[in-house]
Design a protein around this motif. Structure first.
Motif, PDB file in Angstrom:
ATOM      1  N   MET A   1       7.835 -11.144   4.411  1.00 43.62           N
ATOM      2  CA  MET A   1       9.369 -10.700   4.533  1.00 43.62           C
ATOM      3  C   MET A   1       9.748 -12.116   5.637  1.00 43.62           C
ATOM      4  N   ARG A   2      10.800 -12.328   4.969  1.00 43.15           N
ATOM      5  CA  ARG A   2      11.162 -13.376   6.315  1.00 43.15           C
ATOM      6  C   ARG A   2      12.291 -12.765   7.107  1.00 43.15           C
ATOM      7  N   ILE A   3      11.962 -12.514   8.199  1.00 43.96           N
ATOM      8  CA  ILE A   3      13.417 -12.014   9.509  1.00 43.96           C
ATOM      9  C   ILE A   3      14.082 -13.178  10.642  1.00 43.96           C
ATOM     10  N   ASP A   4      15.124 -13.188   9.587  1.00 47.84           N
ATOM     11  CA  ASP A   4      15.707 -14.196  10.810  1.00 47.84           C
ATOM     12  C   ASP A   4      15.815 -13.092  12.234  1.00 47.84           C
ATOM     13  N   ALA A   5      15.112 -12.915  13.215  1.00 46.98           N
ATOM     14  CA  ALA A   5      14.882 -12.153  14.494  1.00 46.98           C
ATOM     15  C   ALA A   5      16.458 -12.295  15.306  1.00 46.98           C
ATOM     16  N   LEU A   6      16.074 -14.295  16.256  1.00 46.93           N
ATOM     17  CA  LEU A   6      17.377 -14.132  17.094  1.00 46.93           C
ATOM     18  C   LEU A   6      17.603 -15.338  17.323  1.00 46.93           C
TER      19      LEU A   6
ATOM     20  N   ARG B   1      17.641 -11.077  23.398  1.00 44.80           N
ATOM     21  CA  ARG B   1      17.360  -9.830  23.260  1.00 44.80           C
ATOM     22  C   ARG B   1      17.682  -9.710  21.690  1.00 44.80           C
ATOM     23  N   SER B   2      17.202  -9.086  21.049  1.00 44.67           N
ATOM     24  CA  SER B   2      17.261  -8.829  18.674  1.00 44.67           C
ATOM     25  C   SER B   2      16.382  -8.072  18.241  1.00 44.67           C
ATOM     26  N   SER B   3      17.615  -6.276  17.639  1.00 43.26           N
ATOM     27  CA  SER B   3      16.669  -5.678  17.161  1.00 43.26           C
ATOM     28  C   SER B   3      17.291  -5.546  15.796  1.00 43.26           C
ATOM     29  N   GLN B   4      15.820  -5.464  14.079  1.00 40.57           N
ATOM     30  CA  GLN B   4      16.796  -5.132  13.828  1.00 40.57           C
ATOM     31  C   GLN B   4      15.989  -4.289  13.036  1.00 40.57           C
ATOM     32  N   PRO B   5      16.357  -3.064  11.904  1.00 36.69           N
ATOM     33  CA  PRO B   5      15.287  -3.516  10.600  1.00 36.69           C
ATOM     34  C   PRO B   5      14.655  -3.968   9.888  1.00 36.69           C
ATOM     35  N   CYS B   6      13.160  -3.162  10.033  1.00 36.80           N
ATOM     36  CA  CYS B   6      12.440  -3.642   8.436  1.00 36.80           C
ATOM     37  C   CYS B   6      12.240  -2.724   7.668  1.00 36.80           C
TER      38      CYS B   6
ATOM     39  N   SER C   1       0.702  -1.119  -0.039  1.00 39.26           N
ATOM     40  CA  SER C   1       0.049   0.224  -0.174  1.00 39.26           C
ATOM     41  C   SER C   1       1.241   1.419  -0.274  1.00 39.26           C
ATOM     42  N   GLU C   2      -0.170   2.407  -0.522  1.00 35.55           N
ATOM     43  CA  GLU C   2       0.930   3.606  -0.224  1.00 35.55           C
ATOM     44  C   GLU C   2       1.253   4.000   1.179  1.00 35.55           C
ATOM     45  N   PHE C   3       0.528   3.565   1.776  1.00 34.74           N
ATOM     46  CA  PHE C   3       1.026   3.777   3.858  1.00 34.74           C
ATOM     47  C   PHE C   3       2.197   3.576   3.907  1.00 34.74           C
ATOM     48  N   ASN C   4       2.001   1.766   3.935  1.00 39.62           N
ATOM     49  CA  ASN C   4       3.739   0.993   3.523  1.00 39.62           C
ATOM     50  C   ASN C   4       4.372   1.569   3.254  1.00 39.62           C
ATOM     51  N   ARG C   5       4.989   1.819   2.160  1.00 34.76           N
ATOM     52  CA  ARG C   5       5.641   2.714   0.735  1.00 34.76           C
ATOM     53  C   ARG C   5       6.320   4.251   1.675  1.00 34.76           C
ATOM     54  N   ARG C   6       5.287   4.943   2.272  1.00 34.79           N
ATOM     55  CA  ARG C   6       5.902   5.902   3.163  1.00 34.79           C
ATOM     56  C   ARG C   6       6.677   5.229   4.035  1.00 34.79           C
ATOM     57  N   ILE C   7       6.163   4.652   5.045  1.00 36.44           N
ATOM     58  CA  ILE C   7       6.244   4.634   6.627  1.00 36.44           C
ATOM     59  C   ILE C   7       8.442   4.373   5.827  1.00 36.44           C
ATOM     60  N   GLY C   8       8.520   3.361   5.343  1.00 40.62           N
ATOM     61  CA  GLY C   8       9.786   2.671   4.900  1.00 40.62           C
ATOM     62  C   GLY C   8      10.610   1.988   5.967  1.00 40.62           C
ATOM     63  N   VAL C   9      11.378   2.410   6.710  1.00 41.94           N
ATOM     64  CA  VAL C   9      12.002   1.518   7.826  1.00 41.94           C
ATOM     65  C   VAL C   9      11.153   1.588   9.461  1.00 41.94           C
ATOM     66  N   PHE C  10      11.126   0.509   9.723  1.00 38.49           N
ATOM     67  CA  PHE C  10      10.143   0.386  11.339  1.00 38.49           C
ATOM     68  C   PHE C  10      11.176  -0.717  12.015  1.00 38.49           C
ATOM     69  N   GLN C  11      11.528  -0.621  12.523  1.00 35.93           N
ATOM     70  CA  GLN C  11      12.011  -1.799  13.981  1.00 35.93           C
ATOM     71  C   GLN C  11      11.585  -3.448  14.401  1.00 35.93           C
ATOM     72  N   LEU C  12      11.748  -4.083  14.228  1.00 34.84           N
ATOM     73  CA  LEU C  12      11.055  -5.159  14.784  1.00 34.84           C
ATOM     74  C   LEU C  12      12.045  -6.023  16.265  1.00 34.84           C
ATOM     75  N   ARG C  13      11.210  -5.964  17.399  1.00 33.67           N
ATOM     76  CA  ARG C  13      12.776  -6.398  18.860  1.00 33.67           C
ATOM     77  C   ARG C  13      12.212  -7.392  18.218  1.00 33.67           C
TER      78      ARG C  13
ATOM     79  N   ILE D   1       8.320  -1.179  16.810  1.00 38.32           N
ATOM     80  CA  ILE D   1       8.565   0.213  17.251  1.00 38.32           C
ATOM     81  C   ILE D   1       8.788   0.652  15.859  1.00 38.32           C
ATOM     82  N   PRO D   2       7.962   1.872  15.640  1.00 37.67           N
ATOM     83  CA  PRO D   2       8.250   2.678  14.976  1.00 37.67           C
ATOM     84  C   PRO D   2       9.460   3.593  14.683  1.00 37.67           C
ATOM     85  N   ARG D   3       9.261   3.913  13.675  1.00 37.28           N
ATOM     86  CA  ARG D   3      10.601   4.508  13.419  1.00 37.28           C
ATOM     87  C   ARG D   3      11.401   5.976  14.018  1.00 37.28           C
TER      88      ARG D   3
END
Length: 359
Positions: free
Chosen positions: A226-231, A189-194, A164-176, A248-250
């Motif tokens: 999206m597949r994220i290898d988190a921890l 604990r692990s945190s990385q941008p997506c 969506s246009e909304f997700n494209r505008r958000i861009g990067v967000f954090q996943l913990r 977590i938002p940017r």
């Protein structure tokens, strides 16, 4: 002097038993003469007795031949029947020993081998929170599990997001991602941008034109996975009981991405020794069962032989008793033969024995 001594010699007295000696000599001569004369008759009588005994023995053997044949046939049938029963008994004992060995072997291997944990489940983020989070607990009502100590835990998140246009505008967000203990303490604990994969406007238009028919038919959709290898964590004490994922938002923004679905994938890898044992699990079960089977059979043969071969032991005892009875009967028959020979043997008296008896 010599003449006087010769004159003074006393003559020896005559023996008084000379008459008895003459009588015994005559009686001995008469006895020996009678024995010599009657010896052919005794020989004939003895040969006649032996012939009669031989004939009677032959008749008894002929009479006993059918009974011996019947007894031999019955003995063969009896031995065959006992052999079949013994084979069935031994087979049953060996099958039971094999089943016991297989059960014990599989149980021992199952206790040693640790199965790797593979779990895939959906996550539901709570968007009412400032930072939406989702908790995946190992103690579920339907199916609870735990990661064994020493395993390496890999936690991955799968996010299905619309383009969506909304997700494209958000861009990067954090996943913990956090691993929680039973008391709620954070173990790891692990945190990385997506972010979504970038696609330019001409690429999006061309893709929409090519996939227009599947998109209109509902076969395809405008979304990205999206597949994220988190921890990655090495399990130890205290034990892991839950996994918490937080969006977590940017910085300096409050917007969060839109999600269709979210899934958590949890994989564990045991140490290489236990991993090898798990890969060769059935081979270990077979070899352990075979070793236990040989050990059980050895114990049965060494300590419980009558249980494994009951008919053999009973037959051995019966044969030993029969042998003892046959030996005793043979000894009795030998004694009777000697007595008969002594009775049939004529008595011979010599001149010296008669003289001694009379004197």
């Amino acid at each position: 002097m010599k003449q006087q001594d010769n004159e003074l010699k006393i003559p020896e007295p005559l023996r008084a038993d000379w008459f008895m000696v003459l009588v015994t000599i005559q009686a001995d001569l008469i006895y020996n003469a009678l024995v010599v004369l009657s010896s052919p008759f005794f020989l004939l009588y003895r040969s006649y007795r032996r012939a009669v005994a031989t004939v009677s023995a032959a008749e008894k053997a002929v009479k006993r031949a059918p009974s011996r044949i019947a007894g031999g046939a019955g003995r063969v049938v009896r031995r065959t029947w006992f052999g079949l029963l013994g084979a069935c008994h031994v087979s049953m004992v060996m099958v039971l020993a094999l089943i016991l060995a297989v059960v014990i072997g599989v149980g021992i291997v199952s206790l040693y081998v640790e199965k790797p944990v593979v779990v895939r489940d959906r996550l539901f983020f709570d968007y009412t929170e400032e930072n939406p989070s989702a908790v995946f607990s190992f103690d579920k009502k339907k199916k609870s599990f735990s990661v064994p100590v020493g395993h390496s835990v890999h936690v991955s998140l799968v996010l299905w997001m619309p383009e969506s246009e909304f997700n494209r505008r958000i861009g990067v967000f954090q996943l913990r991602v956090e691993l929680l203990s039973l008391k709620g303490e954070t173990i790891a604990r692990s945190s990385q941008p997506c972010m979504l994969r970038f696609r330019s406007k001409p690429i999006r238009l061309a893709r929409t034109f090519v996939m227009s028919v599947p998109l209109i038919a509902g076969i395809a959709n405008e979304a990205q996975t999206m597949r994220i290898d988190a921890l990655k964590h090495h399990e130890k004490w205290p034990r892991t009981k839950a996994v918490r994922a937080t969006l977590i938002p940017r910085a300096q923004t409050w917007t969060l991405p839109q999600l269709y679905e979210a899934e958590i994938v949890l994989n564990s890898k045991p140490p290489w020794i236990k991993r090898m044992a798990y890969n060769w699990k059935w081979t270990l079960c077979v070899w352990t069962s075979m070793y236990l089977y040989v050990a059980i059979l050895t114990a049965l043969l060494w300590c419980f032989r009558p249980i494994l071969f009951p008919y053999t032991s009973s037959r051995i005892t019966a044969e030993s008793e029969n042998l003892e009875i046959e030996v005793v009967e043979e000894e009795q028959e030998a004694m009777e033969r000697r007595r008969r020979e002594r009775r049939n043997q004529p008595r011979q008296r010599s001149f010296a024995t008669t003289q001694k008896s009379y004197t």
